[in-house]
Scaffold this active site. Structure first.
Site, PDB file in Angstrom:
ATOM      1  N   GLY A  54       3.521   3.848  -6.856  1.00 50.26           N
ATOM      2  CA  GLY A  54       2.773   2.588  -6.981  1.00 50.26           C
ATOM      3  C   GLY A  54       1.722   2.678  -8.078  1.00 50.26           C
ATOM      4  O   GLY A  54       1.156   3.744  -8.309  1.00 50.26           O
ATOM      5  N   ARG A  81       9.919   3.383  -8.520  1.00 48.70           N
ATOM      6  CA  ARG A  81      10.302   4.298  -7.452  1.00 48.70           C
ATOM      7  C   ARG A  81      11.758   4.683  -7.701  1.00 48.70           C
ATOM      8  O   ARG A  81      12.528   3.897  -8.236  1.00 48.70           O
ATOM      9  CB  ARG A  81      10.137   3.625  -6.099  1.00 48.70           C
ATOM     10  CG  ARG A  81       8.695   3.147  -5.837  1.00 48.70           C
ATOM     11  CD  ARG A  81       8.398   3.093  -4.372  1.00 48.70           C
ATOM     12  NE  ARG A  81       7.160   2.399  -4.078  1.00 48.70           N
ATOM     13  CZ  ARG A  81       5.966   2.988  -3.982  1.00 48.70           C
ATOM     14  NH1 ARG A  81       5.847   4.274  -4.205  1.00 48.70           N
ATOM     15  NH2 ARG A  81       4.886   2.284  -3.665  1.00 48.70           N
ATOM     16  N   ASP A  94       2.073  11.357  -3.249  1.00 52.33           N
ATOM     17  CA  ASP A  94       2.798  12.423  -2.562  1.00 52.33           C
ATOM     18  C   ASP A  94       4.266  12.527  -2.998  1.00 52.33           C
ATOM     19  O   ASP A  94       4.764  13.632  -3.238  1.00 52.33           O
ATOM     20  CB  ASP A  94       2.701  12.199  -1.042  1.00 52.33           C
ATOM     21  CG  ASP A  94       3.245  13.390  -0.287  1.00 52.33           C
ATOM     22  OD1 ASP A  94       2.798  14.518  -0.587  1.00 52.33           O
ATOM     23  OD2 ASP A  94       4.140  13.220   0.552  1.00 52.33           O
ATOM     24  N   GLY A  95       4.939  11.387  -3.134  1.00 48.33           N
ATOM     25  CA  GLY A  95       6.350  11.402  -3.541  1.00 48.33           C
ATOM     26  C   GLY A  95       6.505  12.013  -4.923  1.00 48.33           C
ATOM     27  O   GLY A  95       7.393  12.840  -5.177  1.00 48.33           O
ATOM     28  N   THR A  96       5.620  11.611  -5.833  1.00 49.39           N
ATOM     29  CA  THR A  96       5.657  12.110  -7.215  1.00 49.39           C
ATOM     30  C   THR A  96       5.391  13.611  -7.249  1.00 49.39           C
ATOM     31  O   THR A  96       6.058  14.362  -7.971  1.00 49.39           O
ATOM     32  CB  THR A  96       4.564  11.392  -8.040  1.00 49.39           C
ATOM     33  OG1 THR A  96       4.761   9.990  -7.902  1.00 49.39           O
ATOM     34  CG2 THR A  96       4.589  11.805  -9.496  1.00 49.39           C
ATOM     35  N   THR A 143      -3.690   8.049  -5.858  1.00 47.12           N
ATOM     36  CA  THR A 143      -3.338   7.065  -4.835  1.00 47.12           C
ATOM     37  C   THR A 143      -4.602   6.341  -4.390  1.00 47.12           C
ATOM     38  O   THR A 143      -5.642   6.979  -4.202  1.00 47.12           O
ATOM     39  CB  THR A 143      -2.642   7.672  -3.600  1.00 47.12           C
ATOM     40  OG1 THR A 143      -2.621   6.681  -2.566  1.00 47.12           O
ATOM     41  CG2 THR A 143      -3.334   8.904  -3.055  1.00 47.12           C
ATOM     42  N   ASP A 163      -4.928   5.279  -1.620  1.00 52.22           N
ATOM     43  CA  ASP A 163      -5.083   5.615  -0.196  1.00 52.22           C
ATOM     44  C   ASP A 163      -6.010   6.809   0.048  1.00 52.22           C
ATOM     45  O   ASP A 163      -6.458   7.022   1.170  1.00 52.22           O
ATOM     46  CB  ASP A 163      -3.720   5.931   0.431  1.00 52.22           C
ATOM     47  CG  ASP A 163      -2.785   4.742   0.427  1.00 52.22           C
ATOM     48  OD1 ASP A 163      -3.270   3.627   0.159  1.00 52.22           O
ATOM     49  OD2 ASP A 163      -1.596   4.924   0.688  1.00 52.22           O
ATOM     50  N   ASP A 198      -5.265   9.929   0.259  1.00 49.50           N
ATOM     51  CA  ASP A 198      -4.731  10.759   1.350  1.00 49.50           C
ATOM     52  C   ASP A 198      -4.038  12.042   0.890  1.00 49.50           C
ATOM     53  O   ASP A 198      -3.274  12.637   1.642  1.00 49.50           O
ATOM     54  CB  ASP A 198      -3.795   9.928   2.233  1.00 49.50           C
ATOM     55  CG  ASP A 198      -2.607   9.379   1.470  1.00 49.50           C
ATOM     56  OD1 ASP A 198      -2.491   9.661   0.265  1.00 49.50           O
ATOM     57  OD2 ASP A 198      -1.785   8.664   2.066  1.00 49.50           O
ATOM     58  N   ARG A 214      -1.169   3.184   4.795  1.00 49.48           N
ATOM     59  CA  ARG A 214      -0.013   3.237   5.697  1.00 49.48           C
ATOM     60  C   ARG A 214      -0.196   4.273   6.798  1.00 49.48           C
ATOM     61  O   ARG A 214      -0.001   3.994   7.954  1.00 49.48           O
ATOM     62  CB  ARG A 214       1.245   3.576   4.904  1.00 49.48           C
ATOM     63  CG  ARG A 214       1.551   2.553   3.861  1.00 49.48           C
ATOM     64  CD  ARG A 214       2.867   2.814   3.249  1.00 49.48           C
ATOM     65  NE  ARG A 214       2.758   3.620   2.047  1.00 49.48           N
ATOM     66  CZ  ARG A 214       3.652   3.641   1.091  1.00 49.48           C
ATOM     67  NH1 ARG A 214       4.729   2.919   1.192  1.00 49.48           N
ATOM     68  NH2 ARG A 214       3.492   4.382   0.036  1.00 49.48           N
ATOM     69  N   VAL A 229      -3.782  -6.894  -4.321  1.00 53.35           N
ATOM     70  CA  VAL A 229      -5.046  -7.212  -5.018  1.00 53.35           C
ATOM     71  C   VAL A 229      -5.896  -5.944  -5.089  1.00 53.35           C
ATOM     72  O   VAL A 229      -6.622  -5.706  -6.072  1.00 53.35           O
ATOM     73  CB  VAL A 229      -5.810  -8.317  -4.245  1.00 53.35           C
ATOM     74  CG1 VAL A 229      -7.207  -8.530  -4.794  1.00 53.35           C
ATOM     75  CG2 VAL A 229      -5.029  -9.608  -4.268  1.00 53.35           C
ATOM     76  N   ARG A 260      -4.991  -3.003  -5.641  1.00 55.33           N
ATOM     77  CA  ARG A 260      -4.512  -2.036  -6.639  1.00 55.33           C
ATOM     78  C   ARG A 260      -4.623  -2.549  -8.061  1.00 55.33           C
ATOM     79  O   ARG A 260      -4.355  -1.811  -9.004  1.00 55.33           O
ATOM     80  CB  ARG A 260      -3.042  -1.725  -6.366  1.00 55.33           C
ATOM     81  CG  ARG A 260      -2.851  -0.744  -5.302  1.00 55.33           C
ATOM     82  CD  ARG A 260      -1.540  -0.032  -5.262  1.00 55.33           C
ATOM     83  NE  ARG A 260      -0.407  -0.556  -5.958  1.00 55.33           N
ATOM     84  CZ  ARG A 260       0.834  -0.538  -5.453  1.00 55.33           C
ATOM     85  NH1 ARG A 260       1.035  -0.077  -4.246  1.00 55.33           N
ATOM     86  NH2 ARG A 260       1.850  -0.963  -6.156  1.00 55.33           N
TER      87      ARG A 260
HETATM   88  O1  F6P Z   1       0.454   4.369  -1.599  1.00 53.25           O
HETATM   89  C1  F6P Z   1      -0.275   3.385  -2.213  1.00 53.25           C
HETATM   90  C2  F6P Z   1       0.048   2.025  -1.639  1.00 53.25           C
HETATM   91  O2  F6P Z   1      -0.708   1.066  -2.335  1.00 53.25           O
HETATM   92  C3  F6P Z   1      -0.146   1.883  -0.137  1.00 53.25           C
HETATM   93  O3  F6P Z   1      -1.481   1.676   0.233  1.00 53.25           O
HETATM   94  C4  F6P Z   1       0.748   0.714   0.168  1.00 53.25           C
HETATM   95  O4  F6P Z   1       1.154   0.699   1.499  1.00 53.25           O
HETATM   96  C5  F6P Z   1       1.909   0.955  -0.738  1.00 53.25           C
HETATM   97  O5  F6P Z   1       1.435   1.692  -1.835  1.00 53.25           O
HETATM   98  C6  F6P Z   1       2.590  -0.298  -1.196  1.00 53.25           C
HETATM   99  O6  F6P Z   1       3.658   0.058  -1.995  1.00 53.25           O
HETATM  100  P1  F6P Z   1       4.515  -0.994  -2.825  1.00 53.25           P
HETATM  101  O7  F6P Z   1       3.720  -1.376  -4.020  1.00 53.25           O
HETATM  102  O8  F6P Z   1       5.761  -0.265  -3.179  1.00 53.25           O
HETATM  103  O9  F6P Z   1       4.736  -2.170  -1.929  1.00 53.25           O
END
Ligand code: F6P
Length: 341
Positions: free
Chosen positions: A10, A72, A103-105, A125, A127, A129, A171, A273, A275
């Site tokens: 993201g 992704r 984390d995925g990256t 992130t 988040d 986290d 999440r 919003v 992000r």
């Molecule tokens: O991991 C970052 C994040 O913004 C989370 O807070 C959110 O749940 C998720 O990505 C949303 O991902 P996408 O943009 O793929 O809907």
């Protein structure tokens, strides 16, 4: 040296600040060539990149999103790519890769690194986290957006004697809801780490109304979950990338509150919003420091590591020590955020 840089997962405020910092440090201190790989790992797998020179990063420090694009990628495609690591690096002509992502990256970075591709990770992130680092850039911006929203919702709730349920991102961890809720003075904060009892939430709101406080604002993480044996609620299934999907808890809570208390309750989902837009000063500084240290790590040959904030310093931590480990909100910190309703 020829260094590839990519942004994956993201988007997040501060990504461009990292890219800019990498280019500045690599070009001016080492005379490196920097190549921007387009659309994250998808661009790596498809051999799509563009040169990044000083002029290309002019003016991007304050810009949200990522000038390289992000995407992704299905886990199976990553797995296949990992088997061809050397070939992928040869196609792009890169000697090292800086992978910026969550984390995925970082999990993929660890796989590529294990297969012999020289990779340095940079955690990102909103988040907050990622276990290895005290902070990730983007979080401060998301918290600011959440705080401003709660401030605004308070006046809207008070004027109309309503309950407002602000659903924030997060999440598996509730850092954004916790920090924005605390900074905005939310009357209740619900996070995934602490399953809630709807009866208790309604009782607290009711007591508040009884005391003449005719409005309530709740800060709720999208991953907040009812305690077992209380309200029935299912979060979404998994998307094609294997990520669990969330969304809906804010609406459900508002409906339940309205049902239990007979008071008007409205959900407000802040979503992406949080992000978007320009990063805060704090996020720009952390992102810039991470970029600088990622280039240093490349030149030290510290591959298979990621940059991490530890207290005030940036350290290099093995990717193996961080992937799959979530930094959750400790119980004591949630307690600090409780207020008298
Ligand atoms: O991991 C970052 C994040 O913004 C989370 O807070 C959110 O749940 C998720 O990505 C949303 O991902 P996408 O943009 O793929 O809907």
């Amino acid at each position: 040296m020829r260094i590839g840089v990519l942004t994956s997962g993201g988007d997040c405020p501060g990504l461009n600040a990292v890219i800019r910092s990498v280019v500045h440090r690599a070009v001016t201190a080492y005379g490196d060539t920097v190549v921007g790989i387009l659309d994250g790992y998808r661009g790596l797998l498809e051999g799509r990149a563009r040169p990044l020179e000083l002029d290309d990063v002019h003016g991007v420090l304050a810009r949200g999103g990522t000038i390289l694009g992000s995407a992704r990628v299905e886990r199976e495609r990553i797995r296949q790519g990992v088997e061809q690591s050397a070939k992928l690096a040869a196609v792009l002509g890169i000697d090292a890769l800086i992978a910026i992502g969550g984390d995925g990256t970082l999990t993929a970075a660890e796989l590529f690194s294990g297969a012999g591709l020289p990779v340095v990770g940079v955690p990102k992130t909103i988040d907050n986290d990622v276990e290895a680092t005290d902070a990730t850039f983007g979080h401060d911006t998301a918290v600011l957006v959440g705080t401003e929203a709660i401030d605004r919702l308070k006046t809207a709730a008070e004027s109309h004697q309503r309950v407002m349920v602000a659903e924030l991102m997060g999440r598996h961890t509730g850092w954004i809801a916790l920090h924005a809720g605390m900074a905005g003075g939310a009357h209740g904060i619900l996070i995934p780490e602490r399953p809630f009892d709807i009866e208790e939430v309604c009782r607290l709101i009711d007591e508040r109304f009884t005391r003449g406080k005719n409005f309530t604002v709740l800060a709720v993480a999208e991953g907040a979950t009812p305690a077992p044996g209380t309200m029935e609620f299912q979060h979404g299934g998994r998307d094609v990338y294997g990520h669990q999907q969330f969304g809906g808890i804010g609406h459900r809570l508002a409906a339940e509150i309205e049902n239990w208390l007979g008071k008007e309750a409205l959900p407000v989902v802040l979503g992406h919003v949080q992000r978007g837009g320009t990063p805060t000063a704090l996020d720009r500084v952390l992102a810039t420091r991470f970029g600088w240290h990622a280039v240093e790590a490349v030149h030290q040959g510290a591959f298979g590591h990621l940059t991490a904030l530890r207290h005030t310093r940036i350290r290099l931590v093995p990717l193996t020590e961080t992937v799959g480990r979530l930094k959750t909100v400790p119980p004591g910190q949630w307690v600090e955020a409780r207020v008298v309703l």
